[in-house]
Design an enzyme around this catalytic site. Sequence first.
Site, mmCIF file in Angstrom:
data_model
loop_
_atom_site.group_PDB
_atom_site.id
_atom_site.type_symbol
_atom_site.label_atom_id
_atom_site.label_comp_id
_atom_site.label_asym_id
_atom_site.label_seq_id
_atom_site.Cartn_x
_atom_site.Cartn_y
_atom_site.Cartn_z
ATOM 1 N N ASP A 204 0.855 -1.182 0.000
ATOM 2 C CA ASP A 204 0.000 0.000 0.000
ATOM 3 C C ASP A 204 0.892 1.233 0.000
ATOM 4 O O ASP A 204 2.119 1.110 -0.070
ATOM 5 C CB ASP A 204 -0.929 -0.005 1.229
ATOM 6 C CG ASP A 204 -0.181 0.194 2.547
ATOM 7 O OD1 ASP A 204 1.067 0.265 2.538
ATOM 8 O OD2 ASP A 204 -0.841 0.285 3.593
ATOM 9 N N ASP A 206 1.356 4.788 2.365
ATOM 10 C CA ASP A 206 0.932 5.369 3.641
ATOM 11 C C ASP A 206 1.342 6.835 3.733
ATOM 12 O O ASP A 206 2.476 7.186 3.400
ATOM 13 C CB ASP A 206 1.591 4.610 4.809
ATOM 14 C CG ASP A 206 1.406 3.103 4.713
ATOM 15 O OD1 ASP A 206 0.309 2.621 5.011
ATOM 16 O OD2 ASP A 206 2.378 2.405 4.314
ATOM 17 N N ASP A 296 -3.319 4.342 2.875
ATOM 18 C CA ASP A 296 -3.645 4.672 4.261
ATOM 19 C C ASP A 296 -3.313 6.133 4.517
ATOM 20 O O ASP A 296 -2.212 6.581 4.202
ATOM 21 C CB ASP A 296 -2.829 3.811 5.250
ATOM 22 C CG ASP A 296 -3.360 2.378 5.339
ATOM 23 O OD1 ASP A 296 -4.537 2.161 4.997
ATOM 24 O OD2 ASP A 296 -2.587 1.504 5.750
HETATM 25 P P1 TTP Z 1 1.957 -1.150 6.690
HETATM 26 O O1 TTP Z 1 1.509 -0.267 5.600
HETATM 27 O O2 TTP Z 1 1.076 -2.305 7.023
HETATM 28 O O3 TTP Z 1 3.413 -1.772 6.439
HETATM 29 P P2 TTP Z 1 4.659 -1.240 5.631
HETATM 30 O O4 TTP Z 1 4.370 0.073 4.999
HETATM 31 O O5 TTP Z 1 5.796 -1.292 6.572
HETATM 32 O O6 TTP Z 1 4.885 -2.361 4.563
HETATM 33 P P3 TTP Z 1 4.183 -2.504 3.116
HETATM 34 O O7 TTP Z 1 5.228 -2.107 2.153
HETATM 35 O O8 TTP Z 1 3.809 -3.931 3.008
HETATM 36 O O9 TTP Z 1 2.989 -1.615 3.085
HETATM 37 O O10 TTP Z 1 2.138 -0.325 8.023
HETATM 38 C C1 TTP Z 1 2.893 0.858 8.047
HETATM 39 C C2 TTP Z 1 3.293 1.159 9.433
HETATM 40 O O11 TTP Z 1 2.226 1.652 10.174
HETATM 41 C C3 TTP Z 1 3.812 -0.070 10.174
HETATM 42 O O12 TTP Z 1 5.004 0.264 10.811
HETATM 43 C C4 TTP Z 1 2.812 -0.328 11.226
HETATM 44 C C5 TTP Z 1 2.259 1.048 11.438
HETATM 45 N N1 TTP Z 1 0.964 1.171 12.088
HETATM 46 C C6 TTP Z 1 -0.174 0.460 11.749
HETATM 47 O O13 TTP Z 1 -0.167 -0.346 10.809
HETATM 48 N N2 TTP Z 1 -1.307 0.647 12.464
HETATM 49 C C7 TTP Z 1 -1.366 1.542 13.460
HETATM 50 O O14 TTP Z 1 -2.407 1.712 14.080
HETATM 51 C C8 TTP Z 1 -0.154 2.286 13.768
HETATM 52 C C9 TTP Z 1 -0.097 3.292 14.847
HETATM 53 C C10 TTP Z 1 0.953 2.069 13.062
HETATM 54 MN MN MN Z 2 2.628 0.360 3.861
HETATM 55 MN MN MN Z 3 -0.524 0.725 5.610
#
Ligand code: TTP
Ligand code: MN
Ligand code: MN
Length: 372
Positions: A204, A206, A296
């Site tokens: 995703d 973020d 996100d």
């Molecule tokens: P992700 O988007 O799930 O993971 P990522 O970006 O590290 O990997 P990918 O490339 O697969 O997307 O989560 C991003 C960060 O946000 C991860 O460190 C966890 C953090 N996080 C949550 O997922 N939920 C929450 O409520 C909080 C506070 C942080």
């Molecule tokens: Mn991510």
């Molecule tokens: Mn995410």
Amino acid sequence: KLQTEEVEVFSTPSYACQRRTTLDNHNAVLTDALSLLAENAELSGEDGRGVAFRRAAAALKALPLPVTRLTQLGGVPCLGGHSLRVIKDVLESGASPEVEALRRSERFKALKVLTGIFGVGVKTAGRWIGEGILTLRQLRDSGPTLNRAQRAGLRHYDDLNRPVGRAEAAAVAAVVEAAAGSVLPGARVTLIGGFRRGKQTGHDVDFLITHPEEGREAGLMPKLVSWLDSQGFLLYQKTNSNSYLEAAEGPARPASNMDRFERCFSVFKLPEEAGRGGAGAGGEGGPRPWRAVRVDLVVSPVSQFAFALLGWTGSKLFERELRRWAGHEMNMCLSSHALYDHRQSRYLRASSEEEIFAHLGLEYIPPSERNA
Ligand code: TTP
Ligand code: MN
Ligand code: MN
Ligand code: MN
């Protein structure tokens, strides 16, 4: 002439937040095996075992060279008996029978496929498997009731399981910046998650959004979402409003502070630029003009920005280890909103990640070295 073969014995600190872990993993064969066991434990609801395998994998990711013998692991923490057995098998025969059996297992394959649907968690997938639903086809045919997220997840399954590249992340960033700039001039958009750690692809994209004037960010998310929707960029969105109040709640429930920002889980409809729309985007009618991308969005007041930035940059294990370090070693409580010092009975302020590491008595680790 007799020559003693020199074999380096590795050692590394025990918390992942004390180590520098780049994306340059010299032990990928070993860490892939352990990560698969971690994934299986998580998919089976055994979170404790999952964390143990994640920690073992992370310790190996931090080593400067490939491991060739078990005797090199004397100073490497977090390796339990189970992990060591798997490592031994891989070093001796190139593969672990347990891991290979898992890869082939129908239950594991079904759990991966079903939880690969956005909106489907471990419990739902487990229930469906119990009802004999193991594939997307069986799911579509037998038609259990799906919620809105799951319907979007199933509809865009292929797109959402295709990795997002950096160019696509940049294209999403441009859209989010246009949206933020339009509904709240002066708003700042920061790329977080895996892309901030330097990853070339992600599941995703973020973003963390704030405004330099405290309070101006309040109520931003609904405006942002309605702008994006009106411009046709949203295939799905679910917004949670901010429910974090420092004074009212205190540090008592740290873990639940995790998602108390204004937060939006969404699926973007991202126009494909000419020239890179081809790969994987095709249906019968050739390349489509857009693809679905998971995005996100998080909004934070500027006073909490450094904590939010640190908390959302990841990796997930790095975050978990930071909080464990804070609690066990410093008698502090770290969340994505604040850092509370139990000894001094007060919150410790910070306006940068560097200050938070300093409060925690840790050497600063930049995002590109948080890939634990
Ligand atoms: P992700 O988007 O799930 O993971 P990522 O970006 O590290 O990997 P990918 O490339 O697969 O997307 O989560 C991003 C960060 O946000 C991860 O460190 C966890 C953090 N996080 C949550 O997922 N939920 C929450 O409520 C909080 C506070 C942080
Ligand atoms: Mn991510
Ligand atoms: Mn995410
Ligand atoms: Mn290296």
